[in-house]
Design a protein around this motif. Structure first.
Motif, PDB file in Angstrom:
ATOM      1  N   ARG A  24       0.815  -1.218   0.000  1.00 34.99           N
ATOM      2  CA  ARG A  24       0.000   0.000   0.000  1.00 34.99           C
ATOM      3  C   ARG A  24       0.850   1.270   0.000  1.00 34.99           C
ATOM      4  O   ARG A  24       0.342   2.359  -0.246  1.00 34.99           O
ATOM      5  CB  ARG A  24      -0.945   0.011   1.198  1.00 34.99           C
ATOM      6  N   GLY A  25       2.137   1.163   0.312  1.00 25.07           N
ATOM      7  CA  GLY A  25       2.998   2.340   0.316  1.00 25.07           C
ATOM      8  C   GLY A  25       3.577   2.629  -1.056  1.00 25.07           C
ATOM      9  O   GLY A  25       3.612   1.758  -1.936  1.00 25.07           O
ATOM     10  N   ASN A  26       4.017   3.855  -1.242  1.00 23.43           N
ATOM     11  CA  ASN A  26       4.635   4.257  -2.503  1.00 23.43           C
ATOM     12  C   ASN A  26       5.983   4.905  -2.199  1.00 23.43           C
ATOM     13  O   ASN A  26       6.036   5.989  -1.627  1.00 23.43           O
ATOM     14  CB  ASN A  26       3.739   5.240  -3.252  1.00 23.43           C
ATOM     15  N   PRO A  27       7.086   4.264  -2.568  1.00 24.32           N
ATOM     16  CA  PRO A  27       8.405   4.827  -2.250  1.00 24.32           C
ATOM     17  C   PRO A  27       8.902   5.879  -3.226  1.00 24.32           C
ATOM     18  O   PRO A  27       9.943   6.496  -2.982  1.00 24.32           O
ATOM     19  CB  PRO A  27       9.304   3.591  -2.296  1.00 24.32           C
ATOM     20  N   ARG A  28       8.192   6.095  -4.306  1.00 27.65           N
ATOM     21  CA  ARG A  28       8.695   6.998  -5.337  1.00 27.65           C
ATOM     22  C   ARG A  28       8.613   8.453  -4.874  1.00 27.65           C
ATOM     23  O   ARG A  28       7.604   8.901  -4.340  1.00 27.65           O
ATOM     24  CB  ARG A  28       7.903   6.833  -6.636  1.00 27.65           C
ATOM     25  N   GLY A  29       9.679   9.206  -5.094  1.00 28.25           N
ATOM     26  CA  GLY A  29       9.701  10.627  -4.792  1.00 28.25           C
ATOM     27  C   GLY A  29       9.750  10.925  -3.299  1.00 28.25           C
ATOM     28  O   GLY A  29       9.905  10.031  -2.467  1.00 28.25           O
ATOM     29  N   TRP A  30       9.607  12.217  -2.985  1.00 26.25           N
ATOM     30  CA  TRP A  30       9.643  12.680  -1.599  1.00 26.25           C
ATOM     31  C   TRP A  30       8.328  13.346  -1.243  1.00 26.25           C
ATOM     32  O   TRP A  30       7.672  13.922  -2.108  1.00 26.25           O
ATOM     33  CB  TRP A  30      10.787  13.677  -1.404  1.00 26.25           C
ATOM     34  N   PRO A  31       7.928  13.312   0.010  1.00 28.29           N
ATOM     35  CA  PRO A  31       6.676  13.984   0.404  1.00 28.29           C
ATOM     36  C   PRO A  31       6.792  15.500   0.261  1.00 28.29           C
ATOM     37  O   PRO A  31       7.871  16.073   0.405  1.00 28.29           O
ATOM     38  CB  PRO A  31       6.504  13.573   1.874  1.00 28.29           C
ATOM     39  N   LYS A  32       5.656  16.151  -0.015  1.00 27.00           N
ATOM     40  CA  LYS A  32       5.649  17.609  -0.109  1.00 27.00           C
ATOM     41  C   LYS A  32       5.943  18.246   1.234  1.00 27.00           C
ATOM     42  O   LYS A  32       6.555  19.312   1.307  1.00 27.00           O
ATOM     43  CB  LYS A  32       4.296  18.094  -0.643  1.00 27.00           C
ATOM     44  N   ARG A  33       5.499  17.602   2.291  1.00 23.44           N
ATOM     45  CA  ARG A  33       5.750  18.096   3.641  1.00 23.44           C
ATOM     46  C   ARG A  33       6.415  16.978   4.444  1.00 23.44           C
ATOM     47  O   ARG A  33       5.741  16.227   5.150  1.00 23.44           O
ATOM     48  CB  ARG A  33       4.457  18.549   4.324  1.00 23.44           C
ATOM     49  N   PRO A  34       7.735  16.832   4.334  1.00 20.70           N
ATOM     50  CA  PRO A  34       8.408  15.764   5.071  1.00 20.70           C
ATOM     51  C   PRO A  34       8.261  15.959   6.575  1.00 20.70           C
ATOM     52  O   PRO A  34       8.185  17.084   7.066  1.00 20.70           O
ATOM     53  CB  PRO A  34       9.877  15.909   4.642  1.00 20.70           C
ATOM     54  N   GLY A  35       8.200  14.852   7.292  1.00 17.11           N
ATOM     55  CA  GLY A  35       8.099  14.911   8.742  1.00 17.11           C
ATOM     56  C   GLY A  35       9.426  15.249   9.387  1.00 17.11           C
ATOM     57  O   GLY A  35      10.407  15.595   8.722  1.00 17.11           O
ATOM     58  N   ASP A  36       9.458  15.128  10.722  1.00 17.15           N
ATOM     59  CA  ASP A  36      10.678  15.455  11.461  1.00 17.15           C
ATOM     60  C   ASP A  36      11.780  14.438  11.227  1.00 17.15           C
ATOM     61  O   ASP A  36      12.967  14.755  11.373  1.00 17.15           O
ATOM     62  CB  ASP A  36      10.398  15.510  12.960  1.00 17.15           C
ATOM     63  N   GLY A  37      11.409  13.190  10.889  1.00 16.07           N
ATOM     64  CA  GLY A  37      12.379  12.119  10.778  1.00 16.07           C
ATOM     65  C   GLY A  37      12.792  11.604  12.148  1.00 16.07           C
ATOM     66  O   GLY A  37      12.441  12.173  13.187  1.00 16.07           O
ATOM     67  N   ALA A  38      13.513  10.512  12.160  1.00 19.70           N
ATOM     68  CA  ALA A  38      14.079   9.979  13.401  1.00 19.70           C
ATOM     69  C   ALA A  38      15.369  10.733  13.675  1.00 19.70           C
ATOM     70  O   ALA A  38      16.232  10.832  12.801  1.00 19.70           O
ATOM     71  CB  ALA A  38      14.349   8.490  13.273  1.00 19.70           C
ATOM     72  N   GLY A  39      15.524  11.279  14.874  1.00 19.66           N
ATOM     73  CA  GLY A  39      16.714  12.073  15.111  1.00 19.66           C
ATOM     74  C   GLY A  39      16.860  12.531  16.537  1.00 19.66           C
ATOM     75  O   GLY A  39      16.210  12.034  17.447  1.00 19.66           O
ATOM     76  N   LYS A  40      17.725  13.546  16.703  1.00 19.86           N
ATOM     77  CA  LYS A  40      18.054  14.075  18.024  1.00 19.86           C
ATOM     78  C   LYS A  40      18.294  15.579  17.917  1.00 19.86           C
ATOM     79  O   LYS A  40      18.647  16.096  16.853  1.00 19.86           O
ATOM     80  CB  LYS A  40      19.329  13.418  18.574  1.00 19.86           C
ATOM     81  N   TYR A  41      18.153  16.256  19.048  1.00 16.65           N
ATOM     82  CA  TYR A  41      18.548  17.657  19.133  1.00 16.65           C
ATOM     83  C   TYR A  41      20.066  17.742  19.291  1.00 16.65           C
ATOM     84  O   TYR A  41      20.673  16.935  19.986  1.00 16.65           O
ATOM     85  CB  TYR A  41      17.853  18.347  20.298  1.00 16.65           C
ATOM     86  N   VAL A  42      20.652  18.734  18.612  1.00 17.18           N
ATOM     87  CA  VAL A  42      22.096  18.928  18.663  1.00 17.18           C
ATOM     88  C   VAL A  42      22.362  20.061  19.655  1.00 17.18           C
ATOM     89  O   VAL A  42      22.325  21.244  19.302  1.00 17.18           O
ATOM     90  CB  VAL A  42      22.678  19.248  17.274  1.00 17.18           C
ATOM     91  N   TRP A  43      22.591  19.709  20.888  1.00 23.80           N
ATOM     92  CA  TRP A  43      22.755  20.680  21.956  1.00 23.80           C
ATOM     93  C   TRP A  43      24.135  21.344  21.898  1.00 23.80           C
ATOM     94  O   TRP A  43      25.121  20.716  21.552  1.00 23.80           O
ATOM     95  CB  TRP A  43      22.565  20.021  23.317  1.00 23.80           C
ATOM     96  N   ARG A  44      24.173  22.628  22.245  1.00 24.01           N
ATOM     97  CA  ARG A  44      25.383  23.452  22.329  1.00 24.01           C
ATOM     98  C   ARG A  44      25.973  23.784  20.963  1.00 24.01           C
ATOM     99  O   ARG A  44      26.999  24.459  20.872  1.00 24.01           O
ATOM    100  CB  ARG A  44      26.456  22.823  23.222  1.00 24.01           C
ATOM    101  N   ALA A  45      25.347  23.329  19.886  1.00 20.18           N
ATOM    102  CA  ALA A  45      25.836  23.674  18.548  1.00 20.18           C
ATOM    103  C   ALA A  45      25.195  24.960  18.068  1.00 20.18           C
ATOM    104  O   ALA A  45      24.051  25.267  18.392  1.00 20.18           O
ATOM    105  CB  ALA A  45      25.513  22.547  17.570  1.00 20.18           C
ATOM    106  N   ASP A  46      25.956  25.718  17.297  1.00 25.70           N
ATOM    107  CA  ASP A  46      25.383  26.824  16.551  1.00 25.70           C
ATOM    108  C   ASP A  46      24.780  26.236  15.271  1.00 25.70           C
ATOM    109  O   ASP A  46      24.767  25.013  15.085  1.00 25.70           O
ATOM    110  CB  ASP A  46      26.459  27.874  16.256  1.00 25.70           C
ATOM    111  N   VAL A  47      24.260  27.088  14.396  1.00 30.90           N
ATOM    112  CA  VAL A  47      23.678  26.577  13.155  1.00 30.90           C
ATOM    113  C   VAL A  47      24.752  25.831  12.350  1.00 30.90           C
ATOM    114  O   VAL A  47      25.930  26.165  12.402  1.00 30.90           O
ATOM    115  CB  VAL A  47      23.061  27.709  12.314  1.00 30.90           C
ATOM    116  N   PRO A  48      24.346  24.796  11.614  1.00 31.85           N
ATOM    117  CA  PRO A  48      25.336  23.941  10.938  1.00 31.85           C
ATOM    118  C   PRO A  48      25.899  24.565   9.667  1.00 31.85           C
ATOM    119  O   PRO A  48      25.193  25.236   8.921  1.00 31.85           O
ATOM    120  CB  PRO A  48      24.525  22.678  10.620  1.00 31.85           C
ATOM    121  N   ARG A  49      27.159  24.299   9.443  1.00 34.51           N
ATOM    122  CA  ARG A  49      27.819  24.686   8.198  1.00 34.51           C
ATOM    123  C   ARG A  49      27.963  23.492   7.267  1.00 34.51           C
ATOM    124  O   ARG A  49      27.911  23.626   6.045  1.00 34.51           O
ATOM    125  CB  ARG A  49      29.192  25.275   8.517  1.00 34.51           C
TER     126      ARG A  49
END
Length: 224
Positions: free
Chosen positions: A80-105
């Motif tokens: 029932r899923g469709n892997p083609r392409g990317w969603p128009k509104r991607p979710g947050d994804g699986a991840g973590k907060y990057v504490w003490r970092a400034d914006v990434p370069r």
């Protein structure tokens, strides 16, 4: 000259990343929020294991293993899923907060594309315009989900990882529309999974739904 400087920077950052070293000083970042979040997702059925995702911020500090593990994914039964392409509104994804970092370069990510299987790595540059957008405060943003007006920021950096070594990046807020950052073609890691330390063994087996989909329909490489 600019290209040579960039290549030198990438080389020095890669050396730090591969040795597992980190250098984080004790000074706080100048952000309008406590921390920004790094999240990962993958197309339906195209499962991904992230070996490491490391961050270089604008102050030159490296945050090693800011994220590792599985990327967010959906594997609905009965194809029932469709892997083609990317969603128009991607979710947050699986991840973590990057504490003490400034914006990434710059972000370095090395991952196992379990659908193929293959191991890839990629350097993802974060342009100045994107960094500025991450610092911008959006007053009176309307949230469709909660039907409330809030103050919002684009502090969510989301990376989609797909077979063939594709890394697609967006920034978004809780209620702000995503902004596309880049699409990067990664390269194959010749040493294989876990830099050869597992003798070619990948971290996980595909879920039955993913294996069934790929066996029946293949991998839509041209869609990402």
């Amino acid at each position: 000259m600019a290209i040579n400087k960039l290549n030198a920077l990438l080389g020095s950052v890669l050396a730090v990343i591969l040795c597992g070293c980190t250098h984080v000083n004790e000074y706080g970042a100048e952000l309008p929020y406590d921390a920004w979040r790094l999240g990962f997702l993958a197309p339906n059925y195209m499962e991904v294991w992230i070996e490491t995702a490391n961050v270089l911020d604008v102050k030159g500090r490296v945050f090693g293993r800011a994220m590792s593990g599985v990327a967010a994914i959906q594997t609905p039964p009965n194809f029932r899923g469709n892997p083609r392409g990317w969603p128009k509104r991607p979710g947050d994804g699986a991840g973590k907060y990057v504490w003490r970092a400034d914006v990434p370069r710059l972000i370095y990510v090395r991952w196992q594309s379990l659908a193929e299987p293959q191991t890839y790595e990629a350097f993802i540059e974060i342009p100045e315009a994107t960094r500025n957008a991450m610092l911008e405060i959006k007053q009176n943003t309307y949230c469709r989900g909660t039907k409330e007006w809030i103050t919002d920021h684009r502090e969510l950096l989301v990376i989609g990882l797909a077979p063939g070594g594709i890394a697609k990046t967006w920034i978004r807020g809780l209620c702000l529309d995503p902004i596309e950052v880049s699409r990067v073609q990664g390269r194959i890691v010749e040493k294989g999974p876990d830099l050869g330390r597992t003798n070619g063994q990948y971290a996980l087996e595909l879920e039955p739904e993913s294996r069934a989909y790929i066996d029946k329909f293949g991998i839509p490489y041209d869609s990402w």
